[in-house]
Design a protein around this motif. Structure first.
Motif, short mmCIF file in Angstrom:
data_model
loop_
_atom_site.label_atom_id
_atom_site.label_comp_id
_atom_site.label_asym_id
_atom_site.label_seq_id
_atom_site.Cartn_x
_atom_site.Cartn_y
_atom_site.Cartn_z
N THR A 90 95.16 60.58 14.53
CA THR A 90 95.85 61.76 13.99
C THR A 90 95.35 63.01 14.70
OG1 THR A 90 94.21 62.18 12.23
CG2 THR A 90 95.97 60.60 11.75
N VAL A 91 96.29 63.89 15.06
CA VAL A 91 95.93 65.14 15.74
C VAL A 91 96.75 66.27 15.14
CG1 VAL A 91 95.43 63.88 17.87
CG2 VAL A 91 97.66 64.95 17.58
N ASP A 92 96.28 67.51 15.33
CA ASP A 92 97.01 68.68 14.86
C ASP A 92 98.01 69.13 15.91
OD1 ASP A 92 95.49 68.56 12.59
OD2 ASP A 92 94.08 70.13 13.21
N ALA A 93 99.09 69.76 15.46
CA ALA A 93 100.17 70.15 16.37
C ALA A 93 99.92 71.47 17.07
CB ALA A 93 101.48 70.24 15.57
N ASP A 94 98.82 72.16 16.74
CA ASP A 94 98.61 73.51 17.27
C ASP A 94 97.86 73.53 18.60
OD1 ASP A 94 96.14 72.73 16.38
OD2 ASP A 94 96.00 74.20 14.76
N LYS A 112 84.14 50.11 18.26
CA LYS A 112 83.90 49.96 16.82
C LYS A 112 85.24 49.74 16.13
CE LYS A 112 79.48 51.14 17.13
NZ LYS A 112 78.32 50.31 16.68
N THR A 113 85.70 48.51 16.15
CA THR A 113 87.08 48.21 15.74
C THR A 113 87.31 48.30 14.24
OG1 THR A 113 86.54 45.84 15.68
CG2 THR A 113 87.45 46.71 17.73
N ASN A 114 86.25 48.35 13.43
CA ASN A 114 86.42 48.41 11.98
C ASN A 114 86.20 49.80 11.42
OD1 ASN A 114 86.88 47.03 9.44
ND2 ASN A 114 84.72 47.40 8.97
N ALA A 115 85.72 50.72 12.24
CA ALA A 115 85.31 52.03 11.75
C ALA A 115 86.41 53.07 11.93
CB ALA A 115 84.05 52.49 12.48
N ILE A 116 86.39 54.06 11.04
CA ILE A 116 87.19 55.27 11.23
C ILE A 116 86.36 56.22 12.08
CG2 ILE A 116 88.03 57.34 10.05
CD1 ILE A 116 89.16 55.60 7.90
N VAL A 117 86.94 56.71 13.16
CA VAL A 117 86.22 57.55 14.12
C VAL A 117 86.69 58.99 13.96
CG1 VAL A 117 85.74 57.98 16.55
CG2 VAL A 117 85.98 55.63 15.73
N LEU A 118 85.74 59.89 13.76
CA LEU A 118 86.02 61.31 13.57
C LEU A 118 85.59 62.09 14.80
CD1 LEU A 118 84.65 61.76 9.92
CD2 LEU A 118 86.95 61.07 10.63
N ARG A 159 91.26 62.14 14.08
CA ARG A 159 90.68 60.96 13.44
C ARG A 159 91.33 59.70 13.98
NH1 ARG A 159 90.21 62.80 7.04
NH2 ARG A 159 89.28 64.84 7.46
N GLY A 160 90.50 58.72 14.29
CA GLY A 160 91.01 57.41 14.67
C GLY A 160 90.88 56.45 13.50
N ILE A 161 91.98 55.82 13.13
CA ILE A 161 92.01 54.97 11.93
C ILE A 161 92.58 53.60 12.29
CG2 ILE A 161 92.85 54.77 9.56
CD1 ILE A 161 93.39 57.80 9.63
N PRO A 193 83.29 51.85 7.36
CA PRO A 193 82.30 52.63 8.11
C PRO A 193 82.91 53.83 8.81
CG PRO A 193 82.83 50.60 9.27
CD PRO A 193 83.54 50.52 7.95
N ILE A 194 82.06 54.81 9.10
CA ILE A 194 82.49 56.04 9.77
C ILE A 194 81.67 56.22 11.04
CG2 ILE A 194 82.77 58.54 9.60
CD1 ILE A 194 82.83 58.25 6.57
#
Length: 348
Positions: A90-94, A112-118, A159-161, A193-194
């Motif tokens: 997910t990314v912002d449009a601005d 890290k295939t199971n984690a949400i990446v911020l 964020r990568g989900i 995980p994060i």
């Protein structure tokens, strides 16, 4: 980059959105899901031009529903159509997220295939708007206190989900900016995980392109803690009022114990009110055991408060018992919030 879909919620986008999409395609991302969040007729030609790009899938809201709802719309689209993406970013449009940082997130997700990446920003850099710096510090503190999770940047939109987590995230409450915060708060209970990767901090024109409304949207983010504070204040007022009433009623009937009896009775009833409000209006969850947990916590806090003030007064300072009481109870107030959210009213 075939395994990743880029999700861009957009509300009245500017020229930076077109450049962002072009740069994403140049980086070899082949699937972009763009959500027109009710931008209106004035922006229809812009979105029509976007829809003609082969890599872009355009989803539309008839009216503005908020960033959280736009993200959920994209999640639904991916799941309903069984798209083959292993993860979304997910990314912002601005234009405040660089494509090079999206690639960083994608590479970390491959490891890290199971984690949400911020993608976390460095708010200590020069040029960061004060409202962003201050908002990040406040939100980080409240997030850590309420969830026990330490994050560098709780408000990042990059964020990568993993796709396998999308069904769980669709059940998280929130329609606007608060959804992103609620999503992070839900990860620990769901054992997701994060991971964090450092990204560049970009603010274009003092962040004027942001549709974040400080008062309204901050309220949605912090409202659980604010309602908890209001519940505590109301319970305190009820406690004092009942105490004064019981003193008048029992002063003559029990001259030796009327203060103790009035204190216990007032505290029990005000705590009962506080329990009801916190379970049904603040945290909005709990179990049959939450009543017992609540009173165990209340009794523990009362004993800790009395013991701490007594120790600090008798063994250390020897004065200022009122100030000590205020400081100790303020700390215990925050402690009580953490325990109530994590243990007393936890979702079974």
């Amino acid at each position: 980059m075939k395994q990743f879909a880029i999700i861009i919620p957009a509300y009245k986008p500017g020229e930076t959105c077109r450049k962002l999409i072009d740069d994403i395609i140049k980086a070899n991302f082949q699937s972009i899901i763009l959500i027109d969040d009710g931008s209106g007729k004035e922006f229809e030609p812009i979105f029509h031009a976007f829809s003609l790009i082969p890599q872009v899938t355009l989803l539309r809201h008839a009216v503005n529903q908020g960033k959280g709802r736009a993200l959920k719309t994209a999640f639904h689209y991916i799941l309903n159509n069984s798209l083959p993406h292993k993860a979304v970013i997910t990314v912002d449009a601005d234009g405040q997220h660089l494509v090079s940082d999206m690639v960083k997130v994608a590479k970390q997700m491959s490891r890290k295939t199971n984690a949400i990446v911020l993608g976390n920003r460095d708010f200590s850099e020069k040029g960061v708007p004060f409202r962003s710096f201050f908002g990040n510090r406040c939100t980080r503190l409240l997030f850590r206190l309420s969830t026990g999770t330490v994050l560098t940047d709780t408000q990042t939109g990059l964020r990568g989900i993993p796709t396998k987590h999308l069904p769980q995230l669709l059940g998280v409450t929130g329609e606007r900016f608060e959804y992103e915060m609620n999503m992070l708060a839900a990860l620990k209970p769901k054992n997701i995980p994060i991971e964090e990767v450092a990204i560049q901090t970009v603010y274009l024109g003092e962040n004027k392109s942001s549709h974040f409304r400080p008062l309204r949207d901050s309220f949605h983010i912090y409202k659980v803690f604010l309602f908890y504070a209001l519940s505590g204040a109301a319970s305190f007022a009820i406690d004092i009022g009942l105490y004064a009433l019981f003193i008048k009623l029992w002063r003559e009937d029990a001259p030796e114990l009327f203060i103790v009896i009035a204190t216990i009775a007032a505290r029990f009833l005000s705590a009962l009110f506080n329990y009801y409000i916190n379970r049904n209006k603040v945290f909005k969850q709990g179990s049959r055991n939450s009543f017992i947990r609540y009173y165990l916590l209340a009794a523990s806090i009362m004993l800790i408060s009395a013991g701490s003030v007594h120790f600090l007064y008798a063994e250390w300072l020897g004065r200022g018992e009122i100030v000590l009481k205020v400081i100790v109870d303020a700390i215990l107030f925050i402690f009580g919030f953490i325990i109530q959210r994590a243990w007393v009213f936890r979702k079974e």
